[in-house]
Design an enzyme around this catalytic site. Structure first.
Site, mmCIF file in Angstrom:
data_model
loop_
_atom_site.group_PDB
_atom_site.id
_atom_site.type_symbol
_atom_site.label_atom_id
_atom_site.label_comp_id
_atom_site.label_asym_id
_atom_site.label_seq_id
_atom_site.Cartn_x
_atom_site.Cartn_y
_atom_site.Cartn_z
ATOM 1 C CG HIS A 205 -0.179 0.329 2.500
ATOM 2 N ND1 HIS A 205 0.450 -0.629 3.235
ATOM 3 C CD2 HIS A 205 0.053 1.500 3.160
ATOM 4 C CE1 HIS A 205 1.022 -0.095 4.288
ATOM 5 N NE2 HIS A 205 0.812 1.204 4.265
HETATM 6 C C1 UD1 Z 1 -1.707 5.916 5.518
HETATM 7 C C2 UD1 Z 1 -0.380 6.437 6.029
HETATM 8 C C3 UD1 Z 1 0.667 5.352 5.926
HETATM 9 C C4 UD1 Z 1 0.206 4.082 6.593
HETATM 10 C C5 UD1 Z 1 -1.165 3.667 6.091
HETATM 11 C C6 UD1 Z 1 -1.685 2.505 6.893
HETATM 12 C C7 UD1 Z 1 -0.025 8.832 5.648
HETATM 13 C C8 UD1 Z 1 0.721 9.850 4.858
HETATM 14 N N1 UD1 Z 1 0.098 7.577 5.243
HETATM 15 O O1 UD1 Z 1 -1.538 5.629 4.139
HETATM 16 O O2 UD1 Z 1 1.856 5.779 6.561
HETATM 17 O O3 UD1 Z 1 1.128 3.074 6.345
HETATM 18 O O4 UD1 Z 1 -2.080 4.764 6.234
HETATM 19 O O5 UD1 Z 1 -2.633 1.768 6.200
HETATM 20 O O6 UD1 Z 1 -0.665 9.179 6.601
HETATM 21 N N2 UD1 Z 1 -9.031 4.902 1.391
HETATM 22 C C9 UD1 Z 1 -10.287 4.325 1.366
HETATM 23 N N3 UD1 Z 1 -10.870 4.035 2.568
HETATM 24 C C10 UD1 Z 1 -10.282 4.273 3.768
HETATM 25 C C11 UD1 Z 1 -9.020 4.858 3.778
HETATM 26 C C12 UD1 Z 1 -8.399 5.172 2.577
HETATM 27 O O7 UD1 Z 1 -10.854 4.071 0.310
HETATM 28 O O8 UD1 Z 1 -10.889 3.961 4.821
HETATM 29 C C13 UD1 Z 1 -8.362 5.172 0.094
HETATM 30 C C14 UD1 Z 1 -8.646 6.570 -0.482
HETATM 31 O O9 UD1 Z 1 -8.699 6.450 -1.865
HETATM 32 C C15 UD1 Z 1 -7.377 7.344 -0.077
HETATM 33 C C16 UD1 Z 1 -6.298 6.267 -0.129
HETATM 34 O O10 UD1 Z 1 -6.941 5.071 0.279
HETATM 35 O O11 UD1 Z 1 -7.117 8.401 -0.931
HETATM 36 C C17 UD1 Z 1 -5.120 6.563 0.767
HETATM 37 O O12 UD1 Z 1 -5.524 6.769 2.127
HETATM 38 P P1 UD1 Z 1 -4.626 7.670 3.108
HETATM 39 O O13 UD1 Z 1 -5.136 7.585 4.485
HETATM 40 O O14 UD1 Z 1 -4.445 9.036 2.543
HETATM 41 O O15 UD1 Z 1 -3.199 7.021 3.022
HETATM 42 P P2 UD1 Z 1 -2.782 5.489 3.178
HETATM 43 O O16 UD1 Z 1 -2.225 5.044 1.886
HETATM 44 O O17 UD1 Z 1 -3.882 4.717 3.794
HETATM 45 N N1 UDP Z 2 -3.488 -5.374 9.022
HETATM 46 C C1 UDP Z 2 -4.758 -5.921 9.197
HETATM 47 N N2 UDP Z 2 -5.484 -6.278 8.088
HETATM 48 C C2 UDP Z 2 -4.995 -6.152 6.831
HETATM 49 C C3 UDP Z 2 -3.698 -5.603 6.659
HETATM 50 C C4 UDP Z 2 -2.967 -5.208 7.773
HETATM 51 O O1 UDP Z 2 -5.227 -6.074 10.318
HETATM 52 O O2 UDP Z 2 -5.714 -6.491 5.883
HETATM 53 C C5 UDP Z 2 -2.738 -4.964 10.216
HETATM 54 C C6 UDP Z 2 -1.367 -5.588 10.334
HETATM 55 O O3 UDP Z 2 -1.445 -6.860 10.935
HETATM 56 C C7 UDP Z 2 -0.644 -4.568 11.192
HETATM 57 C C8 UDP Z 2 -1.241 -3.253 10.726
HETATM 58 O O4 UDP Z 2 -2.471 -3.575 10.120
HETATM 59 O O5 UDP Z 2 -0.944 -4.754 12.559
HETATM 60 C C9 UDP Z 2 -0.320 -2.620 9.729
HETATM 61 O O6 UDP Z 2 -0.980 -1.620 9.051
HETATM 62 P P1 UDP Z 2 -0.551 -1.103 7.610
HETATM 63 O O7 UDP Z 2 0.209 -2.143 6.892
HETATM 64 O O8 UDP Z 2 -1.790 -0.588 6.986
HETATM 65 O O9 UDP Z 2 0.335 0.178 7.944
HETATM 66 P P2 UDP Z 2 1.883 0.420 8.281
HETATM 67 O O10 UDP Z 2 2.269 -0.467 9.403
HETATM 68 O O11 UDP Z 2 2.658 0.182 7.029
HETATM 69 O O12 UDP Z 2 1.931 1.855 8.630
#
Ligand code: UD1
Ligand code: UDP
Length: 358
Positions: A205
């Site tokens: 992601h």
């Molecule tokens: C964010 C964090 C990242 C973290 C990740 C965990 C920042 C800059 N990045 O990235 O460090 O690893 O969360 O998962 O804060 N979206 C949905 N539904 C949701 C949430 C997001 O559809 O509930 C989609 C939207 O299209 C959105 C995209 O995902 O634009 C990205 O979401 P966003 O929270 O901006 O960043 P992440 O990639 O989730």
């Molecule tokens: N995780 C989860 N379901 C999923 C993917 C990840 O519960 O489908 C959990 C994972 O086990 C870990 C956390 O989400 O505890 C990590 O989140 P993510 O990879 O979104 O973010 P990051 O750690 O890279 O910021």
């Protein structure tokens, strides 16, 4: 003592689960949860509150998605009113997301002390939005709770040594707390028709991969190759779903795409995977906790111990390097290790002890 905890993204709900449970043991602490709404799909948010019993938020900022500036700005505007009203003794922030950054900026301008959990992590790559968020959060925090000795060293290099408290990793606490319960209650293998210990688990992601067609194409190519050897299970992050569609990329038949799963199913899928392929920070660590060989499709890692101990290979988004790492792990399992770079599973109680002494 009143603490306002600011969380908003999936990994922060996991981290808060153990710390908030620890706060709840102390009558003198009143914790107010503020959910920024950065993640809002039920599978990215609600499920974690329910499964891990994270206390329900008092406020939800309903920020939603957007560019970095818009998302952070929306959070700041609403947070300011709430923090002025609540007047907490401390603001608690986690990790490195835009919710972390907004919490740090807002609290520091209001002269409210900040405690940062999972502080001191550095990739030394300022193109990562998370790196900017971490640097700002660490520099604005009174207490920086570190997961590792490496993180403490990173703080020292930035003259922040005095703010550091080495407590261990709260995600390790979480894995110990919930693993047995998950084993008893959940069976994702039957649900997703996958054989225990006979598949690779994929998560992807990270913006540096999803936002570049070349990187995501390389990852899809490598995963398709690996799926010729064993099935691959992939809970797809909504960000990646969007880009896979946009680029017209598709996985082959032996790659099973599923919606994001809850934490309890996820840790079982991790624990019983033959391999993990990921670009997630948390998933790299969890692979190590369960001693599952991990391939990290990034150019660097903050969790360097997983790599130096041989359980994590850093390949970037390079299909040749990813498949070579997979072949290498297939031939040579990493050496067993009892080293505990992420503490003893008591990080959350140590955090609460430090905060209550202030
Ligand atoms: C964010 C964090 C990242 C973290 C990740 C965990 C920042 C800059 N990045 O990235 O460090 O690893 O969360 O998962 O804060 N979206 C949905 N539904 C949701 C949430 C997001 O559809 O509930 C989609 C939207 O299209 C959105 C995209 O995902 O634009 C990205 O979401 P966003 O929270 O901006 O960043 P992440 O990639 O989730
Ligand atoms: N995780 C989860 N379901 C999923 C993917 C990840 O519960 O489908 C959990 C994972 O086990 C870990 C956390 O989400 O505890 C990590 O989140 P993510 O990879 O979104 O973010 P990051 O750690 O890279 O910021």
């Amino acid at each position: 003592m009143k603490i306002c905890t600011i969380i908003g993204a999936r990994p922060q709900f996991v981290k808060a689960a153990v710390v908030s449970a620890e706060f709840a043991k102390h009558k003198s602490i009143n914790e107010v949860i503020i959910h920024t709404g950065q993640h809002y799909d039920p599978g990215m948010s609600d499920i974690f509150f329910k499964e891990l019993q994270v206390p329900k938020e008092k406020y939800n900022l309903e920020t939603g998605s957007g560019s970095h500036g818009r998302q952070t700005g929306r959070m700041l505007e609403k947070l300011e009113d709430i923090l002025l009203k609540e007047k907490p003794d401390f603001v608690l922030i986690y990790g490195d997301t835009n919710s972390t950054l907004a919490g740090a900026l807002c609290a520091s301008k209001l002269h409210i002390p900040i405690a940062h959990v999972e502080a001191g992590m550095r990739s030394f790559n300022r193109k990562m939005p998370e790196e900017i968020n971490r640097i700002v959060a660490d520099h604005l925090s009174e207490i920086n709770f570190c997961s590792t000795k490496t993180a403490m060293c990173n703080l020292k290099m930035e003259n922040l040594g005095k703010t550091g408290e080495l407590v261990g990793d709260v995600m390790f606490d979480c894995s110990l707390k919930f693993a047995e319960f998950a084993e008893k209650r959940y069976d994702p293998f039957a649900k997703f028709a996958i054989e225990k210990n006979g598949y690779a688990l994929l998560t992807c992601h990270r913006a540096e991969n999803t936002d570049h067609k070349k990187c995501l194409t390389e990852i899809v190519k490598a995963v398709n190759r690996i799926s010729e050897t064993m099935p691959v299970l992939y809970p797809v992050h909504p960000r990646t779903k969007k880009f896979l569609n946009e680029y017209g990329l598709s996985f082959s038949g032996n790659v099973k795409l599923i919606d994001p799963v809850g934490y309890l199913e996820m840790i079982l899928l991790e624990k019983h995977a033959s391999f993990i392929l990921t670009d997630s920070g948390g998933v790299q660590k969890e692979a190590f906790f369960y001693r599952v060989p991990c391939i990290t499709m990034r150019e660097e890692t903050e969790w360097v111990e997983t790599a130096t101990l041989g359980w994590n290979k850093i390949t970037g988004a390079d299909s040749k390097k990813i498949t070579a790492a997979f072949a290498d792990f297939t031939k040579n399992r990493p050496a067993k290790t009892s080293v505990k770079p992420y503490g003893n599973g008591d990080a959350s109680s140590k955090i609460v002890k430090v905060i209550t002494k202030v």
